[in-house]
Motif scaffolding. Structure first.
Motif, PDB file in Angstrom:
ATOM      1  N   ASP A   1      32.364  63.081 110.410  1.00 43.47           N
ATOM      2  CA  ASP A   1      31.140  63.225 109.621  1.00 43.47           C
ATOM      3  C   ASP A   1      30.025  62.322 110.153  1.00 43.47           C
ATOM      4  N   LEU A   2      30.393  61.102 110.578  1.00 40.79           N
ATOM      5  CA  LEU A   2      29.392  60.205 111.156  1.00 40.79           C
ATOM      6  C   LEU A   2      28.858  60.779 112.468  1.00 40.79           C
ATOM      7  N   ALA A   3      29.758  61.333 113.275  1.00 37.41           N
ATOM      8  CA  ALA A   3      29.345  61.871 114.586  1.00 37.41           C
ATOM      9  C   ALA A   3      28.414  63.069 114.420  1.00 37.41           C
ATOM     10  N   VAL A   4      28.788  64.023 113.559  1.00 37.48           N
ATOM     11  CA  VAL A   4      27.925  65.213 113.431  1.00 37.48           C
ATOM     12  C   VAL A   4      26.607  64.873 112.742  1.00 37.48           C
ATOM     13  N   ALA A   5      26.589  63.821 111.916  1.00 36.02           N
ATOM     14  CA  ALA A   5      25.311  63.382 111.361  1.00 36.02           C
ATOM     15  C   ALA A   5      24.345  63.040 112.497  1.00 36.02           C
ATOM     16  N   ARG A   6      24.851  62.359 113.533  1.00 31.90           N
ATOM     17  CA  ARG A   6      24.001  61.938 114.655  1.00 31.90           C
ATOM     18  C   ARG A   6      23.598  63.075 115.581  1.00 31.90           C
ATOM     19  N   VAL A   7      24.554  63.939 115.903  1.00 34.76           N
ATOM     20  CA  VAL A   7      24.299  64.901 116.988  1.00 34.76           C
ATOM     21  C   VAL A   7      24.072  66.327 116.497  1.00 34.76           C
ATOM     22  N   SER A   8      24.231  66.578 115.207  1.00 35.78           N
ATOM     23  CA  SER A   8      24.012  67.943 114.732  1.00 35.78           C
ATOM     24  C   SER A   8      23.053  67.985 113.543  1.00 35.78           C
ATOM     25  N   HIS A   9      23.252  67.098 112.564  1.00 34.86           N
ATOM     26  CA  HIS A   9      22.387  67.157 111.383  1.00 34.86           C
ATOM     27  C   HIS A   9      21.037  66.482 111.644  1.00 34.86           C
ATOM     28  N   LEU A  10      21.049  65.294 112.263  1.00 35.70           N
ATOM     29  CA  LEU A  10      19.782  64.630 112.599  1.00 35.70           C
ATOM     30  C   LEU A  10      18.897  65.510 113.499  1.00 35.70           C
ATOM     31  N   PRO A  11      19.442  66.180 114.515  1.00 33.69           N
ATOM     32  CA  PRO A  11      18.586  67.074 115.315  1.00 33.69           C
ATOM     33  C   PRO A  11      17.863  68.125 114.477  1.00 33.69           C
ATOM     34  N   HIS A  12      18.526  68.649 113.454  1.00 32.68           N
ATOM     35  CA  HIS A  12      17.859  69.628 112.593  1.00 32.68           C
ATOM     36  C   HIS A  12      16.705  68.981 111.819  1.00 32.68           C
ATOM     37  N   LEU A  13      16.905  67.759 111.350  1.00 31.69           N
ATOM     38  CA  LEU A  13      15.851  67.108 110.566  1.00 31.69           C
ATOM     39  C   LEU A  13      14.689  66.678 111.449  1.00 31.69           C
ATOM     40  N   LEU A  14      14.980  66.172 112.657  1.00 31.09           N
ATOM     41  CA  LEU A  14      13.889  65.788 113.556  1.00 31.09           C
ATOM     42  C   LEU A  14      13.118  67.033 114.010  1.00 31.09           C
ATOM     43  N   ALA A  15      13.819  68.129 114.214  1.00 31.51           N
ATOM     44  CA  ALA A  15      13.130  69.380 114.570  1.00 31.51           C
ATOM     45  C   ALA A  15      12.201  69.804 113.443  1.00 31.51           C
ATOM     46  N   ALA A  16      12.661  69.647 112.197  1.00 30.50           N
ATOM     47  CA  ALA A  16      11.821  70.011 111.041  1.00 30.50           C
ATOM     48  C   ALA A  16      10.588  69.116 110.979  1.00 30.50           C
ATOM     49  N   VAL A  17      10.782  67.812 111.185  1.00 30.20           N
ATOM     50  CA  VAL A  17       9.650  66.882 111.147  1.00 30.20           C
ATOM     51  C   VAL A  17       8.650  67.216 112.256  1.00 30.20           C
ATOM     52  N   LEU A  18       9.152  67.470 113.460  1.00 28.70           N
ATOM     53  CA  LEU A  18       8.268  67.782 114.583  1.00 28.70           C
ATOM     54  C   LEU A  18       7.495  69.071 114.329  1.00 28.70           C
ATOM     55  N   ALA A  19       8.179  70.084 113.812  1.00 25.92           N
ATOM     56  CA  ALA A  19       7.500  71.356 113.538  1.00 25.92           C
ATOM     57  C   ALA A  19       6.414  71.160 112.491  1.00 25.92           C
ATOM     58  N   ALA A  20       6.692  70.340 111.474  1.00 27.85           N
ATOM     59  CA  ALA A  20       5.702  70.103 110.421  1.00 27.85           C
ATOM     60  C   ALA A  20       4.509  69.316 110.962  1.00 27.85           C
TER      61      ALA A  20
END
Lengths: 315, 315
Positions: free
Chosen positions: B178-197
């Motif tokens: 869960d810690l690993a996917v937070a870094r490499v899978s879930h965080l990428p989705h949130l940073l992509a959302a922030v960048l798009a916004a």
């Protein structure tokens, strides 16, 4: 339409691609490189490239050619001093990734030049003459600065060079350009760097082993040569601070929502809407403009602000 | 090697791809969908899919099959209650994107099940039965939970199913996953959302008009269906908070450096190094393991922590 000759100062990825594209479009084109090896490489490919910048600039003045500066920002003052010494009133543009800093340098070092800034929004992760491609600019946005007081005759030259290379002409004020690229070009590089560092920053190799598509895409530009990213981002410091603060604010608000309610709805939907807006912007409307009449530059800036491109001249 | 039969609960993109891959590998496979339309669609494609979950689970208990839960996290309690009622000691795994929350739900609702968590790290931006692909898992990492106390016989089943689907078996403790996917899978989705916004958030259309490769790649996953992103990220809240804080810390430090010295060297070089480490991790070492001996699960966890994969059984 003038088939104006083109003199390219700096024959790396951008300058080298520009020479190939301009030649393919039938223009007379010559260039200079600071490196004898690069110049020899370009000559071996059949291009007229030397290391003698003064000579190239003199030829440009004699031929009334358009000079394109395709050198890194830190090298500009030195080149602009040669322009002022040898071809002081030459038609001048550039292909550097920031526009206010270049305009300031021209005003200081070559104030008599007939300068209109440019920025072809294209590149690859490669660099150098050998990486150049005649097709690099096809369908890319090519910003042409549209600040008041510019020489409209040179504006036409730059737009026609962009079209000759297959690009789309986007007019923008220099400061508006710098703010825009901070958001959509420089910030992506910094977020990619942060994401790559977070992914690789754990105590063990498990996170990177699990990194798949979202991480690969989100960090792709972190693979760019660091020197190029630094030159680009650090040269746009003021505009970039605003974009970084916007990202920090949104990320901080998201952090707060996640910690308090556990909800990410606002962040995820705003991101999805932003991506959809980007996708909808991929086929911009082309408009024909006139460089005559009252305030043509203000009209040009309005075209860029509404996401359209200049596709030709009004009859 | 047992060619164990497979019962798939939920036939969306992941469950539907799993049925196709398992059948292609010669396994007996049947499944259930909550939707009669989806079940009919799957039957029309030649697959044994009904809406009768109890019946499918009974068949699994009778055949000593491996049951795979491929339903969204919120639906799990309801399905697990049926497992406990109908097939209480069945061999059980899942394909949900978080592991601690699923293990907790199993302990609560189907405590007698012989459960070993799983997470195939694969997907597309599509969803539903019709989006399924037999090749979806080829060369993908397939996490198999390796917490102490798990049933080693079922561990073998899950690993062999992953191999049958062409995936790479990565052992990990549920919380480390869960810690690993937070870094490499879930965080990428949130940073992509922030960048798009941020990119779409300006007062005019100019920034999006200038957005090119770096923005396109950095925001790609912001195009995913928001409901899927929310279910994934919100289900991993605690681990995700740590990853977001790491990103915020790095972005804040970068902001400070840019504002004070104007320098971005530390950020850009750390990002470049991280991306290089990721690139170097793409061809993981395969090791053969034994499920016998002292502490086999601790040995498995060590394999995942050093970025290797389990490629077979020791003779």
């Amino acid at each position: 339409m003038t088939e104006r000759a083109v003199c390219v100062i700096g024959t790396g990825l951008i300058g080298g691609s520009l020479m190939r594209a301009a030649e393919k479009a039938g223009r007379a084109v010559w260039g200079t490189s600071a490196s004898e090896d690069t110049a020899a490489e370009a000559r071996a490919d059949g291009f007229d490239v030397t290391t003698d910048t003064d000579d190239a600039l003199r030829r440009a003045a004699d031929a009334d050619a358009l000079v394109v500066l395709a050198v890194p920002l830190p090298v500009l003052p030195e080149v602009l001093r040669r322009v002022d010494a040898v071809a002081p009133e030459v038609r001048l543009t550039d292909a550097v990734s920031v526009k206010v800093a270049v305009a300031d340098a021209v005003a200081r070092y070559a104030p008599r030049a007939r300068y209109v800034g440019g920025h072809p929004m294209a590149g690859t992760s490669e660099s150098g003459w050998s990486a150049g491609l005649a097709e690099l600019f096809v369908d890319a946005a090519w910003v042409v600065a549209a600040d008041d007081g510019l020489d409209l005759d040179v504006w036409r030259d730059v737009a026609e060079l962009a079209w000759a290379c297959g690009a789309r002409v986007v007019p923008a004020a220099a400061d508006e350009h710098d703010l825009a690229v901070a958001r959509v070009s420089h910030l992506p590089h910094l977020l990619a760097a942060v994401l790559a560092a977070v992914g690789a920053g754990g105590d063990d190799a498990l996170p990177l082993a699990l990194a798949a598509g979202s991480f690969a895409d989100g960090t792709r530009v972190a693979g760019t040569r660091p020197e190029l990213v630094l030159a680009m981002c650090e040269g746009n410091r003021d505009a970039l601070l605003g974009a970084v603060d916007d990202a920090l604010g949104r990320l901080g608000a998201m952090r707060g929502a996640l910690a308090s309610t556990g909800g990410l709805t606002a962040t995820v939907f705003a991101g999805h809407a932003g991506r959809e807006r980007w996708a909808a912007s991929r086929d911009p409307k082309g408009v024909k403009v006139s460089l005559k009449g009252r305030a043509p530059l203000a009209a040009l800036r309005a075209v860029g602000r509404r996401g359209a491109v200049v596709s030709g001249w009004k009859a």
